[in-house]
Design a protein around this motif. Structure first.
Motif, PDB file in Angstrom:
ATOM      1  N   ILE A 181       0.842  -1.200   0.000  1.00 14.17           N
ATOM      2  CA  ILE A 181       0.000   0.000   0.000  1.00 14.17           C
ATOM      3  C   ILE A 181       0.876   1.248   0.000  1.00 14.17           C
ATOM      4  CG2 ILE A 181      -0.203  -0.067   2.549  1.00 14.17           C
ATOM      5  CD1 ILE A 181      -3.120   0.975   2.173  1.00 14.17           C
ATOM      6  N   ASP A 182       0.500   2.207  -0.802  1.00 16.71           N
ATOM      7  CA  ASP A 182       1.188   3.508  -0.840  1.00 16.71           C
ATOM      8  C   ASP A 182       2.690   3.326  -1.086  1.00 16.71           C
ATOM      9  OD1 ASP A 182       1.029   6.290  -0.751  1.00 16.71           O
ATOM     10  OD2 ASP A 182       1.518   6.379   1.393  1.00 16.71           O
ATOM     11  N   GLY A 183       3.034   2.347  -1.928  1.00 15.65           N
ATOM     12  CA  GLY A 183       4.443   2.115  -2.272  1.00 15.65           C
ATOM     13  C   GLY A 183       5.249   1.398  -1.204  1.00 15.65           C
ATOM     14  N   LYS A 184       4.573   0.908  -0.164  1.00 17.84           N
ATOM     15  CA  LYS A 184       5.276   0.269   0.950  1.00 17.84           C
ATOM     16  C   LYS A 184       4.734  -1.139   1.204  1.00 17.84           C
ATOM     17  CE  LYS A 184       4.149   3.967   3.281  1.00 17.84           C
ATOM     18  NZ  LYS A 184       4.236   5.147   2.402  1.00 17.84           N
ATOM     19  N   GLU A 185       5.495  -1.918   1.962  1.00 22.05           N
ATOM     20  CA  GLU A 185       5.007  -3.189   2.492  1.00 22.05           C
ATOM     21  C   GLU A 185       4.868  -3.023   3.999  1.00 22.05           C
ATOM     22  OE1 GLU A 185       7.388  -6.511   1.320  1.00 22.05           O
ATOM     23  OE2 GLU A 185       7.308  -5.995  -0.810  1.00 22.05           O
ATOM     24  N   LEU A 186       3.692  -3.363   4.519  1.00 23.02           N
ATOM     25  CA  LEU A 186       3.426  -3.238   5.957  1.00 23.02           C
ATOM     26  C   LEU A 186       2.858  -4.557   6.452  1.00 23.02           C
ATOM     27  CD1 LEU A 186       1.420   0.145   6.101  1.00 23.02           C
ATOM     28  CD2 LEU A 186       3.785  -0.216   6.837  1.00 23.02           C
ATOM     29  N   VAL A 187       3.394  -5.088   7.544  1.00 25.03           N
ATOM     30  CA  VAL A 187       2.793  -6.269   8.162  1.00 25.03           C
ATOM     31  C   VAL A 187       1.972  -5.800   9.364  1.00 25.03           C
ATOM     32  CG1 VAL A 187       3.190  -8.451   9.340  1.00 25.03           C
ATOM     33  CG2 VAL A 187       4.612  -7.815   7.377  1.00 25.03           C
ATOM     34  N   VAL A 188       0.681  -6.078   9.328  1.00 26.46           N
ATOM     35  CA  VAL A 188      -0.224  -5.693  10.409  1.00 26.46           C
ATOM     36  C   VAL A 188      -0.540  -6.957  11.208  1.00 26.46           C
ATOM     37  CG1 VAL A 188      -2.379  -4.544  11.016  1.00 26.46           C
ATOM     38  CG2 VAL A 188      -1.150  -3.870   8.934  1.00 26.46           C
ATOM     39  N   ASN A 189      -0.080  -6.964  12.442  1.00 26.17           N
ATOM     40  CA  ASN A 189      -0.223  -8.136  13.297  1.00 26.17           C
ATOM     41  C   ASN A 189      -1.461  -8.036  14.188  1.00 26.17           C
ATOM     42  OD1 ASN A 189       2.368  -9.697  12.829  1.00 26.17           O
ATOM     43  ND2 ASN A 189       3.193  -7.663  13.274  1.00 26.17           N
ATOM     44  N   ALA A 190      -1.772  -9.134  14.860  1.00 29.36           N
ATOM     45  CA  ALA A 190      -2.880  -9.128  15.830  1.00 29.36           C
ATOM     46  C   ALA A 190      -2.659  -8.004  16.836  1.00 29.36           C
ATOM     47  CB  ALA A 190      -2.951 -10.476  16.542  1.00 29.36           C
ATOM     48  N   GLY A 191      -3.730  -7.267  17.131  1.00 31.00           N
ATOM     49  CA  GLY A 191      -3.627  -6.149  18.076  1.00 31.00           C
ATOM     50  C   GLY A 191      -3.234  -4.845  17.427  1.00 31.00           C
ATOM     51  N   GLU A 192      -3.211  -4.814  16.098  1.00 30.61           N
ATOM     52  CA  GLU A 192      -2.806  -3.599  15.389  1.00 30.61           C
ATOM     53  C   GLU A 192      -3.899  -3.137  14.419  1.00 30.61           C
ATOM     54  OE1 GLU A 192       1.972  -4.650  15.571  1.00 30.61           O
ATOM     55  OE2 GLU A 192       1.024  -4.419  13.599  1.00 30.61           O
ATOM     56  N   VAL A 193      -3.847  -1.847  14.115  1.00 31.74           N
ATOM     57  CA  VAL A 193      -4.878  -1.196  13.301  1.00 31.74           C
ATOM     58  C   VAL A 193      -4.227  -0.522  12.103  1.00 31.74           C
ATOM     59  CG1 VAL A 193      -6.609   0.662  13.319  1.00 31.74           C
ATOM     60  CG2 VAL A 193      -6.348  -0.813  15.325  1.00 31.74           C
ATOM     61  N   LEU A 194      -4.922  -0.545  10.971  1.00 32.77           N
ATOM     62  CA  LEU A 194      -4.477   0.187   9.785  1.00 32.77           C
ATOM     63  C   LEU A 194      -5.635   1.062   9.308  1.00 32.77           C
ATOM     64  CD1 LEU A 194      -1.941   0.292   7.879  1.00 32.77           C
ATOM     65  CD2 LEU A 194      -3.206  -1.239   6.356  1.00 32.77           C
ATOM     66  N   THR A 195      -5.379   2.357   9.147  1.00 30.84           N
ATOM     67  CA  THR A 195      -6.406   3.234   8.566  1.00 30.84           C
ATOM     68  C   THR A 195      -6.051   3.445   7.100  1.00 30.84           C
ATOM     69  OG1 THR A 195      -5.268   5.311   9.125  1.00 30.84           O
ATOM     70  CG2 THR A 195      -6.760   4.403  10.777  1.00 30.84           C
ATOM     71  N   ILE A 196      -7.015   3.184   6.223  1.00 31.76           N
ATOM     72  CA  ILE A 196      -6.797   3.244   4.774  1.00 31.76           C
ATOM     73  C   ILE A 196      -7.700   4.334   4.195  1.00 31.76           C
ATOM     74  CG2 ILE A 196      -6.895   1.958   2.596  1.00 31.76           C
ATOM     75  CD1 ILE A 196      -6.513  -0.616   4.193  1.00 31.76           C
ATOM     76  N   PRO A 197      -7.101   5.396   3.647  1.00 32.20           N
ATOM     77  CA  PRO A 197      -7.916   6.482   3.087  1.00 32.20           C
ATOM     78  C   PRO A 197      -8.713   6.018   1.865  1.00 32.20           C
ATOM     79  CG  PRO A 197      -5.635   7.193   3.424  1.00 32.20           C
ATOM     80  CD  PRO A 197      -5.659   5.694   3.580  1.00 32.20           C
ATOM     81  N   PRO A 198      -9.786   6.733   1.544  1.00 32.70           N
ATOM     82  CA  PRO A 198     -10.546   6.440   0.333  1.00 32.70           C
ATOM     83  C   PRO A 198      -9.640   6.452  -0.898  1.00 32.70           C
ATOM     84  CG  PRO A 198     -11.685   8.086   1.658  1.00 32.70           C
ATOM     85  CD  PRO A 198     -10.348   7.865   2.302  1.00 32.70           C
ATOM     86  N   HIS A 199      -9.932   5.560  -1.825  1.00 34.53           N
ATOM     87  CA  HIS A 199      -9.274   5.525  -3.145  1.00 34.53           C
ATOM     88  C   HIS A 199      -7.805   5.103  -3.100  1.00 34.53           C
ATOM     89  CE1 HIS A 199     -12.855   7.411  -4.765  1.00 34.53           C
ATOM     90  NE2 HIS A 199     -12.729   8.401  -3.908  1.00 34.53           N
ATOM     91  N   MET A 200      -7.286   4.646  -1.961  1.00 32.17           N
ATOM     92  CA  MET A 200      -5.879   4.231  -1.922  1.00 32.17           C
ATOM     93  C   MET A 200      -5.774   2.738  -2.276  1.00 32.17           C
ATOM     94  SD  MET A 200      -3.014   4.571   1.104  1.00 32.17           S
ATOM     95  CE  MET A 200      -2.792   6.344   0.876  1.00 32.17           C
ATOM     96  N   PRO A 201      -5.118   2.385  -3.403  1.00 38.40           N
ATOM     97  CA  PRO A 201      -5.026   0.982  -3.797  1.00 38.40           C
ATOM     98  C   PRO A 201      -4.248   0.171  -2.753  1.00 38.40           C
ATOM     99  CG  PRO A 201      -4.450   2.434  -5.629  1.00 38.40           C
ATOM    100  CD  PRO A 201      -4.503   3.291  -4.388  1.00 38.40           C
ATOM    101  N   HIS A 202      -4.707  -1.060  -2.507  1.00 38.96           N
ATOM    102  CA  HIS A 202      -4.007  -1.932  -1.568  1.00 38.96           C
ATOM    103  C   HIS A 202      -4.227  -3.383  -1.933  1.00 38.96           C
ATOM    104  CE1 HIS A 202      -7.985  -0.838   0.048  1.00 38.96           C
ATOM    105  NE2 HIS A 202      -8.033  -2.019   0.646  1.00 38.96           N
ATOM    106  N   LYS A 203      -3.209  -4.192  -1.629  1.00 41.02           N
ATOM    107  CA  LYS A 203      -3.232  -5.644  -1.814  1.00 41.02           C
ATOM    108  C   LYS A 203      -2.841  -6.237  -0.468  1.00 41.02           C
ATOM    109  CE  LYS A 203      -0.308  -9.196  -3.973  1.00 41.02           C
ATOM    110  NZ  LYS A 203       0.885  -9.453  -4.811  1.00 41.02           N
TER     111      LYS A 203
END
Lengths: 161, 161
Positions: free
Chosen positions: A107-129
Motif C-alpha cells: 500500500i502507498d508504495g510500501k510493504e506493511l505487516v499488520v499483526n494481531a492487536g494492530e490497526v491500519l487506517t486506509i484512506p478512500p481511493h488508496m489501492p491496496h493488496k
C-alpha cells in the motif's frame, strides 16, 4: 448457512425495529458515491450475534460476514494462510483491526505487516493488496458501507485462490 | 502511559503520512453536526498498534482508547464488572461489538444483554444506558468520530463509579 440473504431467520428475529425490506432495497440500489449519498438506509436498533449472520465463502481461503448500519459497515473477514486479496481500491474509508493472525499489505508504495492487536487506517481511493501470513481474523470498518459487498459484485474477491 | 495526547511517540512514529498538527486542530474545533460536518480531517494511512495508544482512565471502572479516521472512529473500551455508563445520546451512529464479557443495555424502552460475539447497532440520537455484567472488552464504531471523546468533554463518563 443459507446463501440467500445476509442474515438468517435467527438474526432477523433479533431485529428490533421494522421495515427490513425497504432498507435492503434501498441498499441494493444505492450507488453510494461518497459525499453525495443520500441517507436512504434508515438507521435502526439491531441486536445481532455474529453466529446468526451468513458466513459467505468467497473462495476456498476467504470467508466473510458483515453488519450494515446507515453509514457504516462492520465486517468480520476470515483468511486462511496464503490467501491473497488482489490489489483494489474503493471510495469507502476503511479501518482494519487484526484480531488474530497477520496480514501483509502492499500500500502507498510500501510493504506493511499488520499483526494481531494492530490497526491500519486506509484512506478512500488508496489501492491496496494483502496476503494472510497466518490464519487471520480481520475486522474491517467502512464508511460508507461497501455496496459491492452487499450486492455481491465484488468480483476481485470471488473465485480466486 | 502519558496523559497528554491520544497517541504516544511510538504511535506517532508509525504514522505514515504527515500533518498531524493540522489534523488535530481541525478535529478539536469541529462541531461535527451530522450531515453538515465538513471533511476537515484529512484521511491518512496510519499503522497503529493498540499497545501504543494511550489507555485513558475515565473512572476507576472504565478505560478507553481509540483510533480516529476521517469520518469514522474505532474505540476499544474496557469496563470492569459493575461499571455503569449513564444514559446519554449522540448524533453519531454507533456499532458496538462485544469481544469479551457482556453489557446490559437500557435502550428504546427495552433491556438487552449483549454478550461476547454479538453486535448492537445504535441509531443516531437514541438514548442508551449500559452496565457491565462482567469484565468486558467492547469495540465501538462511530460515524462521525465522537468530538466529545477527542476533546475530553464527555463529562457523563468521567469520575463516576
Amino acid at each position: 448457512m443459507g446463501k440467500g440473504g445476509l442474515m438468517t431467520k435467527a438474526a432477523k428475529a433479533k431485529r428490533v425495529t421494522k421495515n427490513p425490506a425497504k432498507r435492503n432495497a434501498a441498499e441494493k440500489n444505492s450507488p453510494t458515491p461518497r459525499q453525495t449519498r443520500p441517507s436512504a438506509v434508515k438507521a435502526e436498533l439491531k441486536h445481532i450475534p455474529w453466529s446468526s449472520i451468513e458466513l459467505e465463502d468467497l473462495n476456498p481461503l476467504l470467508q466473510r460476514q458483515f453488519v450494515v448500519g446507515q453509514d457504516v459497515m462492520l465486517a468480520r473477514v476470515l483468511l486462511k494462510k496464503g490467501c491473497i486479496v488482489p490489489e483494489h481500491s474503493h471510495h469507502n474509508e476503511q479501518i482494519t483491526y487484526i484480531l488474530e493472525g497477520a496480514l501483509k499489505f502492499w500500500i502507498d508504495g510500501k510493504e506493511l505487516v499488520v499483526n494481531a492487536g494492530e490497526v491500519l487506517t486506509i484512506p478512500p481511493h488508496m489501492p491496496h493488496k494483502a496476503e494472510a501470513l497466518e490464519d487471520t481474523v480481520d475486522l474491517d470498518v467502512f464508511n460508507p458501507p461497501r455496496a459491492d459487498w452487499i450486492n455481491k459484485t465484488d468480483k476481485y474477491l470471488r473465485g480466486g485462490k
